[in-house]
Motif scaffolding. Structure first.
Motif, PDB file in Angstrom:
ATOM      1  N   GLU A  55       0.835  -1.202   0.000  1.00 32.35           N
ATOM      2  CA  GLU A  55       0.000   0.000   0.000  1.00 32.35           C
ATOM      3  C   GLU A  55       0.867   1.248   0.000  1.00 32.35           C
ATOM      4  N   ASP A  56       1.889   1.210  -0.853  1.00 31.46           N
ATOM      5  CA  ASP A  56       2.854   2.301  -0.945  1.00 31.46           C
ATOM      6  C   ASP A  56       3.126   2.604  -2.419  1.00 31.46           C
ATOM      7  N   LEU A  57       2.064   2.987  -3.133  1.00 34.44           N
ATOM      8  CA  LEU A  57       2.198   3.251  -4.566  1.00 34.44           C
ATOM      9  C   LEU A  57       2.973   4.526  -4.829  1.00 34.44           C
ATOM     10  N   ARG A  58       3.854   4.460  -5.787  1.00 36.50           N
ATOM     11  CA  ARG A  58       4.589   5.647  -6.217  1.00 36.50           C
ATOM     12  C   ARG A  58       3.940   6.255  -7.457  1.00 36.50           C
ATOM     13  N   SER A  59       3.001   5.534  -8.042  1.00 38.65           N
ATOM     14  CA  SER A  59       2.195   6.053  -9.139  1.00 38.65           C
ATOM     15  C   SER A  59       0.794   5.466  -8.993  1.00 38.65           C
ATOM     16  N   ALA A  60      -0.170   6.125  -9.573  1.00 42.40           N
ATOM     17  CA  ALA A  60      -1.557   5.721  -9.412  1.00 42.40           C
ATOM     18  C   ALA A  60      -1.833   4.360 -10.046  1.00 42.40           C
ATOM     19  N   ALA A  61      -2.820   3.663  -9.503  1.00 43.74           N
ATOM     20  CA  ALA A  61      -3.287   2.394 -10.057  1.00 43.74           C
ATOM     21  C   ALA A  61      -4.580   2.667 -10.820  1.00 43.74           C
ATOM     22  N   THR A  62      -4.620   2.281 -12.067  1.00 43.56           N
ATOM     23  CA  THR A  62      -5.834   2.493 -12.849  1.00 43.56           C
ATOM     24  C   THR A  62      -6.844   1.385 -12.570  1.00 43.56           C
ATOM     25  N   GLU A  63      -8.069   1.666 -12.939  1.00 40.26           N
ATOM     26  CA  GLU A  63      -9.108   0.646 -12.818  1.00 40.26           C
ATOM     27  C   GLU A  63      -8.729  -0.583 -13.638  1.00 40.26           C
ATOM     28  N   ASP A  64      -8.134  -0.356 -14.807  1.00 43.03           N
ATOM     29  CA  ASP A  64      -7.716  -1.479 -15.656  1.00 43.03           C
ATOM     30  C   ASP A  64      -6.740  -2.396 -14.927  1.00 43.03           C
ATOM     31  N   VAL A  65      -5.798  -1.817 -14.187  1.00 43.69           N
ATOM     32  CA  VAL A  65      -4.816  -2.616 -13.448  1.00 43.69           C
ATOM     33  C   VAL A  65      -5.519  -3.455 -12.389  1.00 43.69           C
ATOM     34  N   ILE A  66      -6.387  -2.828 -11.617  1.00 41.99           N
ATOM     35  CA  ILE A  66      -7.094  -3.551 -10.545  1.00 41.99           C
ATOM     36  C   ILE A  66      -7.958  -4.656 -11.143  1.00 41.99           C
ATOM     37  N   ARG A  67      -8.678  -4.369 -12.215  1.00 41.99           N
ATOM     38  CA  ARG A  67      -9.545  -5.379 -12.838  1.00 41.99           C
ATOM     39  C   ARG A  67      -8.712  -6.524 -13.433  1.00 41.99           C
ATOM     40  N   LYS A  68      -7.544  -6.213 -13.982  1.00 41.64           N
ATOM     41  CA  LYS A  68      -6.673  -7.250 -14.534  1.00 41.64           C
ATOM     42  C   LYS A  68      -6.190  -8.174 -13.417  1.00 41.64           C
ATOM     43  N   ILE A  69      -5.810  -7.597 -12.273  1.00 40.03           N
ATOM     44  CA  ILE A  69      -5.388  -8.408 -11.120  1.00 40.03           C
ATOM     45  C   ILE A  69      -6.529  -9.318 -10.682  1.00 40.03           C
ATOM     46  N   GLU A  70      -7.738  -8.770 -10.615  1.00 40.21           N
ATOM     47  CA  GLU A  70      -8.895  -9.581 -10.234  1.00 40.21           C
ATOM     48  C   GLU A  70      -9.096 -10.740 -11.202  1.00 40.21           C
ATOM     49  N   THR A  71      -8.984 -10.463 -12.483  1.00 42.63           N
ATOM     50  CA  THR A  71      -9.178 -11.498 -13.501  1.00 42.63           C
ATOM     51  C   THR A  71      -8.107 -12.575 -13.407  1.00 42.63           C
ATOM     52  N   VAL A  72      -6.852 -12.158 -13.344  1.00 39.07           N
ATOM     53  CA  VAL A  72      -5.744 -13.114 -13.326  1.00 39.07           C
ATOM     54  C   VAL A  72      -5.778 -13.975 -12.060  1.00 39.07           C
ATOM     55  N   LEU A  73      -6.099 -13.368 -10.918  1.00 32.65           N
ATOM     56  CA  LEU A  73      -6.122 -14.118  -9.660  1.00 32.65           C
ATOM     57  C   LEU A  73      -7.485 -14.738  -9.358  1.00 32.65           C
ATOM     58  N   GLY A  74      -8.502 -14.382 -10.140  1.00 31.77           N
ATOM     59  CA  GLY A  74      -9.833 -14.951  -9.932  1.00 31.77           C
ATOM     60  C   GLY A  74     -10.467 -14.519  -8.623  1.00 31.77           C
ATOM     61  N   VAL A  75     -10.306 -13.239  -8.276  1.00 32.54           N
ATOM     62  CA  VAL A  75     -10.854 -12.713  -7.033  1.00 32.54           C
ATOM     63  C   VAL A  75     -11.621 -11.424  -7.289  1.00 32.54           C
ATOM     64  N   ASP A  76     -12.432 -11.033  -6.317  1.00 32.72           N
ATOM     65  CA  ASP A  76     -13.096  -9.738  -6.330  1.00 32.72           C
ATOM     66  C   ASP A  76     -12.454  -8.924  -5.214  1.00 32.72           C
ATOM     67  N   LEU A  77     -11.732  -7.885  -5.575  1.00 37.63           N
ATOM     68  CA  LEU A  77     -11.038  -7.062  -4.581  1.00 37.63           C
ATOM     69  C   LEU A  77     -11.946  -6.014  -3.957  1.00 37.63           C
ATOM     70  N   GLU A  78     -13.199  -5.981  -4.403  1.00 39.39           N
ATOM     71  CA  GLU A  78     -14.211  -5.090  -3.839  1.00 39.39           C
ATOM     72  C   GLU A  78     -13.785  -3.625  -3.896  1.00 39.39           C
ATOM     73  N   VAL A  79     -13.259  -3.228  -5.061  1.00 39.23           N
ATOM     74  CA  VAL A  79     -12.866  -1.849  -5.289  1.00 39.23           C
ATOM     75  C   VAL A  79     -13.867  -1.239  -6.256  1.00 39.23           C
ATOM     76  N   SER A  80     -14.483  -0.140  -5.844  1.00 42.43           N
ATOM     77  CA  SER A  80     -15.458   0.534  -6.686  1.00 42.43           C
ATOM     78  C   SER A  80     -14.846   1.800  -7.262  1.00 42.43           C
ATOM     79  N   PHE A  81     -14.993   1.975  -8.555  1.00 39.99           N
ATOM     80  CA  PHE A  81     -14.516   3.173  -9.225  1.00 39.99           C
ATOM     81  C   PHE A  81     -15.703   4.019  -9.667  1.00 39.99           C
ATOM     82  N   GLU A  82     -16.844   3.816  -9.053  1.00 41.27           N
ATOM     83  CA  GLU A  82     -18.032   4.566  -9.407  1.00 41.27           C
ATOM     84  C   GLU A  82     -17.802   6.051  -9.167  1.00 41.27           C
ATOM     85  N   VAL A  83     -18.200   6.852 -10.119  1.00 40.01           N
ATOM     86  CA  VAL A  83     -18.071   8.299  -9.996  1.00 40.01           C
ATOM     87  C   VAL A  83     -19.370   8.827  -9.401  1.00 40.01           C
ATOM     88  N   GLU A  84     -19.233   9.535  -8.284  1.00 43.08           N
ATOM     89  CA  GLU A  84     -20.420  10.095  -7.645  1.00 43.08           C
ATOM     90  C   GLU A  84     -20.864  11.320  -8.408  1.00 43.08           C
TER      91      GLU A  84
END
Length: 87
Positions: A55-84
């Motif tokens: 949890e020490d990012l030096r650059s931002a994580a895009t939604e694409d990165v998080i979704r790719k991790i979820e797909t590759v690992l077969g998990v739901d990381l429960e991260v919402s990118f919904e714009v209010e």
């Protein structure tokens, strides 16, 4: 022609999602592949992966990165990118 505006939604700090790094680490540890294999499939470097887990990012994580991790690992990381909507 499509005039839709595309917005790249990002996480500026993984700390916006407490526990995300731990979830990523636990999912990786349960997986039988090596970190190198997982990173290759996600298109990420090992150093970036360790930043995510720590949890020490030096650059931002895009939604694409998080979704790719979820797909590759077969998990739901429960991260919402919904714009209010402020309206």
């Amino acid at each position: 022609m499509n005039n839709a505006v595309q917005v790249k939604r990002t996480i500026e700090s993984v700390k916006e999602f407490p526990g995300l790094g731990q979830k990523i680490k636990e999912a990786r540890e349960k997986d039988e592949r090596t970190l190198t294999q997982i990173c290759r499939q996600c298109g990420l470097s090992r150093s970036y992966w360790y930043q995510l887990e720590a949890e020490d990012l030096r650059s931002a994580a895009t939604e694409d990165v998080i979704r790719k991790i979820e797909t590759v690992l077969g998990v739901d990381l429960e991260v919402s990118f919904e714009v209010e909507n402020a309206n």
